[in-house]
Write an enzyme that holds these catalytic residues in place. Structure first.
Site, mmCIF file in Angstrom:
data_model
loop_
_atom_site.group_PDB
_atom_site.id
_atom_site.type_symbol
_atom_site.label_atom_id
_atom_site.label_comp_id
_atom_site.label_asym_id
_atom_site.label_seq_id
_atom_site.Cartn_x
_atom_site.Cartn_y
_atom_site.Cartn_z
ATOM 1 N N ILE A 160 0.933 -1.331 -0.003
ATOM 2 C CA ILE A 160 -0.116 -0.151 -0.196
ATOM 3 C C ILE A 160 0.801 1.265 0.004
ATOM 4 C CG2 ILE A 160 -1.773 1.273 1.146
ATOM 5 C CD1 ILE A 160 -2.759 -1.455 2.621
ATOM 6 N N GLY A 215 7.364 4.039 3.428
ATOM 7 C CA GLY A 215 7.954 5.231 3.854
ATOM 8 C C GLY A 215 9.290 5.003 4.281
ATOM 9 N N VAL A 252 3.578 -0.426 4.634
ATOM 10 C CA VAL A 252 2.311 -0.976 5.013
ATOM 11 C C VAL A 252 1.709 -1.845 3.812
ATOM 12 C CG1 VAL A 252 -0.315 -0.572 5.317
ATOM 13 C CG2 VAL A 252 1.499 1.107 6.354
ATOM 14 N N LYS A 257 1.337 -3.528 9.030
ATOM 15 C CA LYS A 257 2.418 -2.195 9.055
ATOM 16 C C LYS A 257 3.900 -2.727 9.678
ATOM 17 C CE LYS A 257 2.997 2.446 10.686
ATOM 18 N NZ LYS A 257 2.278 3.617 11.404
ATOM 19 N N ASP A 265 -0.985 13.880 14.636
ATOM 20 C CA ASP A 265 -0.511 14.062 13.266
ATOM 21 C C ASP A 265 -1.549 14.195 12.316
ATOM 22 O OD1 ASP A 265 1.299 14.551 11.436
ATOM 23 O OD2 ASP A 265 1.836 12.426 11.048
#
Length: 285
Positions: free
Chosen positions: A12, A15, A20, A38, A141
């Site tokens: 998905i 980073g 993920v 994750k 966040d």
């Protein structure tokens, strides 16, 4: 050695700290085996700071059960790496929707998205923990990339990597300030976090979704109000009549107040948007 129960079928997002993935968990029922997983990168899985953050995110979310908050199934270690298995959301991020209409999204849709996000913030803040005492969970966040819209038209708040449960600390004060343009002034100044900082971030997100622009304002007392008023005066919003537009701008103005004690609570944001009387079905969007 514990076997790996996850069969990775797609990625998905990737980073700096992890990935993920979409996976099949063969321990779950046949109609509920697809999950989002994750996983930290190998280097970050060796860093106690990032391991603790991932576990904290999972532990917080396993205690939250709300339709507007992503659900977590398990927090475990697989092949030496900490892993969070969570609800797989079939949908898109709100930032992806904004990229389709870069001049700003349809006003009634933005208000409904914000209403559901405010419900999620209120639920996290007031969620009962041990002995019924509220957990006081802060997202820390909030931005369009951490809000999803699923295929059924339900808004889901995701991205709890910086979340904290205020109940377990006398103050929440870290080097993680959240994302630029969505950070409340008191966070930049190093003051303890509170739910009002999440409300500020939601207000800034609403402005971005309505206009396609960041609420780019200086974070000193006088300059903050001057810049905010100027930005709001120039905001153009599609799909809202003059009264609704004025009400929406007033709400954003209050949510992004310089002083935290002048901002509404998440519940008050929900009530304010509901009072606009604008109904929209996100399922058809």
């Amino acid at each position: 050695m514990q076997r790996n129960p996850f069969e990775i079928v797609d990625i998905i997002d990737t980073g700096d700290t992890g990935t993920v993935c979409v996976a099949i968990d063969d321990r779950r029922r046949d109609d509920d085996q697809i999950v989002a997983v994750k996983i930290l990168t190998a280097s970050h899985a060796r860093d106690p700071k990032y391991v603790a953050r991932l576990r904290r995110e999972g532990q917080i979310l396993t205690r939250l059960h709300h339709p507007n908050i992503v659900g977590v199934h398990t927090v475990e270690t697989v092949e030496g790496r900490p892993v969070i298995s969570m609800e797989y959301i079939r949908g898109v991020t709100i930032s992806e929707l904004l990229s389709v209409t870069p001049e700003g999204m349809y006003g009634p849709i933005v208000l409904e998205v914000a209403r559901q996000v405010a419900k999620a913030l209120d639920a996290a803040w007031n969620h009962p923990g041990d002995y019924g005492v509220p957990m006081r969970i802060l997202h820390r966040d909030l931005k369009a990339a951490n809000i999803m819209l699923d295929a059924e038209g339900v808004v889901k708040l995701v991205g709890f990597g910086q979340a904290r449960a205020q109940r377990f600390a006398t103050s929440i004060q870290t080097e993680d300030h959240g994302s630029a343009n969505f950070v409340a002034p008191e966070r930049v100044k190093g003051r303890p976090d509170s739910i009002e900082a999440d409300v500020y971030a939601l207000g800034a997100t609403m402005f971005q979704l309505l206009t396609g622009k960041h609420l780019d304002i200086r974070l000193t007392t006088g300059a903050h109000q001057h810049d905010k008023v100027g930005a709001l005066e120039l905001a153009r919003m599609s799909g809202l009549d003059p009264t609704a537009r004025a009400d929406a701008l007033d709400l954003i103005d209050e949510m992004c107040a310089y002083k935290s004690d002048q901002r509404p609570t998440p519940a008050e944001v929900v009530n304010a948007i509901s009072a606009f009387g604008i109904e929209v079905d996100l399922h058809t969007f």
